[in-house]
Scaffold this active site. Structure first.
Site, PDB file in Angstrom:
ATOM      1  N   HIS A 174       0.851  -1.198   0.000  1.00 28.94           N
ATOM      2  CA  HIS A 174       0.000   0.000   0.000  1.00 28.94           C
ATOM      3  C   HIS A 174       0.879   1.239   0.000  1.00 28.94           C
ATOM      4  O   HIS A 174       1.215   1.789   1.060  1.00 28.94           O
ATOM      5  CB  HIS A 174      -0.937  -0.032   1.219  1.00 28.94           C
ATOM      6  CG  HIS A 174      -1.939   1.083   1.237  1.00 28.94           C
ATOM      7  ND1 HIS A 174      -3.097   1.018   1.976  1.00 28.94           N
ATOM      8  CD2 HIS A 174      -1.958   2.299   0.621  1.00 28.94           C
ATOM      9  CE1 HIS A 174      -3.788   2.130   1.810  1.00 28.94           C
ATOM     10  NE2 HIS A 174      -3.105   2.934   1.001  1.00 28.94           N
TER      11      HIS A 174
ATOM     12  N   HIS B 270       1.429   4.708  -2.830  1.00 22.32           N
ATOM     13  CA  HIS B 270       1.001   5.365  -4.074  1.00 22.32           C
ATOM     14  C   HIS B 270       2.209   6.074  -4.681  1.00 22.32           C
ATOM     15  O   HIS B 270       2.860   6.864  -3.973  1.00 22.32           O
ATOM     16  CB  HIS B 270      -0.080   6.406  -3.785  1.00 22.32           C
ATOM     17  CG  HIS B 270      -1.285   5.858  -3.069  1.00 22.32           C
ATOM     18  ND1 HIS B 270      -2.468   5.600  -3.708  1.00 22.32           N
ATOM     19  CD2 HIS B 270      -1.480   5.518  -1.764  1.00 22.32           C
ATOM     20  CE1 HIS B 270      -3.366   5.146  -2.824  1.00 22.32           C
ATOM     21  NE2 HIS B 270      -2.782   5.077  -1.635  1.00 22.32           N
TER      22      HIS B 270
ATOM     23  N   HIS C 157      -9.576   0.941  -1.089  1.00 26.15           N
ATOM     24  CA  HIS C 157      -9.468   1.742   0.134  1.00 26.15           C
ATOM     25  C   HIS C 157     -10.856   1.748   0.770  1.00 26.15           C
ATOM     26  O   HIS C 157     -11.817   2.230   0.146  1.00 26.15           O
ATOM     27  CB  HIS C 157      -9.068   3.177  -0.189  1.00 26.15           C
ATOM     28  CG  HIS C 157      -7.615   3.371  -0.481  1.00 26.15           C
ATOM     29  ND1 HIS C 157      -6.931   2.663  -1.432  1.00 26.15           N
ATOM     30  CD2 HIS C 157      -6.692   4.213   0.090  1.00 26.15           C
ATOM     31  CE1 HIS C 157      -5.669   3.053  -1.448  1.00 26.15           C
ATOM     32  NE2 HIS C 157      -5.490   3.985  -0.549  1.00 26.15           N
TER      33      HIS C 157
ATOM     34  N   GLU D 267     -11.466   3.785   5.896  1.00 26.49           N
ATOM     35  CA  GLU D 267     -10.400   4.710   6.326  1.00 26.49           C
ATOM     36  C   GLU D 267     -11.083   5.892   7.021  1.00 26.49           C
ATOM     37  O   GLU D 267     -11.146   5.905   8.249  1.00 26.49           O
ATOM     38  CB  GLU D 267      -9.563   5.173   5.128  1.00 26.49           C
ATOM     39  CG  GLU D 267      -8.419   6.116   5.507  1.00 26.49           C
ATOM     40  CD  GLU D 267      -7.750   6.770   4.290  1.00 26.49           C
ATOM     41  OE1 GLU D 267      -8.331   6.784   3.203  1.00 26.49           O
ATOM     42  OE2 GLU D 267      -6.629   7.307   4.469  1.00 26.49           O
TER      43      GLU D 267
ATOM     44  N   ASP E 133       1.827   4.101   2.709  1.00 21.52           N
ATOM     45  CA  ASP E 133       0.768   4.850   2.019  1.00 21.52           C
ATOM     46  C   ASP E 133       1.332   5.931   1.092  1.00 21.52           C
ATOM     47  O   ASP E 133       1.300   5.776  -0.117  1.00 21.52           O
ATOM     48  CB  ASP E 133      -0.211   5.460   3.051  1.00 21.52           C
ATOM     49  CG  ASP E 133      -1.585   5.759   2.461  1.00 21.52           C
ATOM     50  OD1 ASP E 133      -1.814   5.455   1.275  1.00 21.52           O
ATOM     51  OD2 ASP E 133      -2.437   6.298   3.201  1.00 21.52           O
ATOM     52  N   ASP E 134       1.836   7.023   1.666  1.00 20.66           N
ATOM     53  CA  ASP E 134       2.300   8.165   0.864  1.00 20.66           C
ATOM     54  C   ASP E 134       3.602   8.695   1.456  1.00 20.66           C
ATOM     55  O   ASP E 134       3.647   9.801   2.020  1.00 20.66           O
ATOM     56  CB  ASP E 134       1.224   9.263   0.884  1.00 20.66           C
ATOM     57  CG  ASP E 134      -0.079   8.777   0.256  1.00 20.66           C
ATOM     58  OD1 ASP E 134      -0.111   8.623  -0.972  1.00 20.66           O
ATOM     59  OD2 ASP E 134      -1.040   8.523   1.005  1.00 20.66           O
TER      60      ASP E 134
HETATM   61  N1  ADE Z   1      -4.694   8.401  -2.188  1.00 23.01           N
HETATM   62  C1  ADE Z   1      -3.461   8.400  -1.691  1.00 23.01           C
HETATM   63  N2  ADE Z   1      -3.475   8.153  -0.376  1.00 23.01           N
HETATM   64  C2  ADE Z   1      -4.773   7.999  -0.030  1.00 23.01           C
HETATM   65  C3  ADE Z   1      -5.442   7.730   1.181  1.00 23.01           C
HETATM   66  N3  ADE Z   1      -4.783   7.593   2.335  1.00 23.01           N
HETATM   67  N4  ADE Z   1      -6.779   7.652   1.166  1.00 23.01           N
HETATM   68  C4  ADE Z   1      -7.456   7.804   0.031  1.00 23.01           C
HETATM   69  N5  ADE Z   1      -6.874   8.050  -1.146  1.00 23.01           N
HETATM   70  C5  ADE Z   1      -5.541   8.149  -1.173  1.00 23.01           C
HETATM   71 ZN    ZN Z   2      -3.681   4.751   0.235  1.00 23.76          ZN
END
Ligand code: ADE
Ligand code: ZN
Length: 347
Positions: A18, A20, A196, A199, A277-278
């Site tokens: 997970h 992006h 997703h 969340e 995640d990011d």
């Molecule tokens: N796109 C990138 N990170 C995300 C996240 N945490 N939730 C939803 N969309 C995303």
């Molecule tokens: Zn994500």
């Protein structure tokens, strides 16, 4: 119980499922690409770009990042840098998201995105000690027509490079049942399916993902434990959660990592594994995440090795690859223990 040093935890071999590529982008790279593409950033110093305290604010900046990406070369660059940074965090295998929904709205065709991303996967496999596959995330607010278009695009690509379809962006105000047809098309084409869900939306969205959309995996699943019957089903069916505690902390789903449900999910028998995640936009790595989580929950080295191995089980790699990864990870666990003067793993 063996306690490992921070450095030891950072060096553990890891799987990530997970992350992006857009959210992994380095601020300096985005500043450079924005300049080259004539896109004005809302800040003078690129380091100031990545500041947000909610999912909606984060997604607004995500849109700015995406607006800076226009050519196949731009996508190659951010994808390749994502894999370089992942390899540096100890990730040996990854299934990584790209989200063409944002740039499609700005007129960049998905074929341009995929040309750059797929070339980066091939190059990273050749150059780096990490093996990557991609997952195409459609943009939920863009609706079921976009989802179906993305499923059809993904279906036509090489399955070894593009292994699955997912869905991201906001949950609130989105009826998740409308995506069932797109997921059915993806399933018929042999694509793996994830979403997703749960969340910043309710556990009901997780139920829709696994029951109506045939998802094999859930991204986040933060709210899963709110629904005990659904939790039983997720445990029994061994449906993995790709959990991202620090990301959830940054967008304020929890006040601190200690309050995050990750440890309770694992105690309940959920196959919950760790992800960043990011990492670029949120300015941390999966290596940092392993240290943060181990300290917050007082996990032993044995528990963190188990978390790492659960990443292999949760992946969509073929069984022979999983077995080879397991052997490799266990050999690396043994070498690290020996290097740090710790007792050998129990037989
Ligand atoms: N796109 C990138 N990170 C995300 C996240 N945490 N939730 C939803 N969309 C995303
Ligand atoms: Zn994500």
């Amino acid at each position: 119980m063996t306690v490992a040093s921070d450095e030891h935890l950072r060096r553990l071999p890891k799987v990530e499922l997970h992350c992006h590529i857009e959210g992994a982008s380095r601020a300096a790279t985005i500043a450079e690409l924005a300049g080259a593409n004539g896109v004005e950033l809302p800040v003078d110093d690129p380091a100031d770009l990545y500041k947000f305290t909610s999912l909606n604010q984060f997604l607004d900046i995500y849109g700015v990042v995406c607006a800076s990406l226009q050519s196949a070369d731009d996508f190659h660059r951010i994808a390749y840098e994502c894999f370089e940074d992942a390899a540096g965090a100890g990730i040996r295998y990854c299934e990584t998201f790209f989200s063409p929904g944002f740039v499609i709205k700005l007129g960049v065709p998905v074929s341009t995105v995929w040309e750059g991303v797929s070339a980066a996967v091939v190059d990273a496999r050749a150059d780096l000690d990490i093996f990557c596959r991609m997952v195409l995330d459609f943009d939920k607010p863009s609706g079921p027509g976009h989802a179906l278009e993305m499923a059809e695009f993904a279906a036509a690509q090489d399955r070894d490079l593009l292994i699955g379809m997912g869905a991201d962006s906001v949950e609130r105000g989105v009826d998740h049942t409308v995506f069932a047809d797109a997921y059915a098309a993806a399933g018929r084409a042999g694509l793996k399916r994830t979403m997703h869900a749960g969340e910043d939306g309710p556990a009901d969205n997780i139920a829709v993902a696994v029951r109506d959309c045939g998802c094999d995996r859930i991204d986040h699943g933060f709210r899963l434990l709110d629904d005990p019957a659904l939790t039983d089903e997720i445990v029994d069916r061994r449906i993995p959660l790709t959990v991202c505690p620090t990301s959830n902390l940054i967008i304020k789903l929890v006040p601190d990592i200690e309050s995050h449900p990750f440890a309770r999910q694992r105690e309940r028998g959920v196959l919950a594994m760790l992800n960043s995640d990011d990492p670029g936009m949120m300015r941390f790595s999966l290596a940092d995440e392993y240290v943060t989580v181990a300290r917050a929950f007082g996990y032993s080295l044995e528990e963190m090795e188990a978390v790492s191995l659960d990443g292999i089980e949760a992946s969509w790699a073929p069984d022979d690859e999983k077995a080879a990864l397991r052997r490799r990870f266990e050999a690396e666990f043994d070498d690290l223990r020996s290097e740090y003067g710790l007792e050998a793993r129990a037989a």
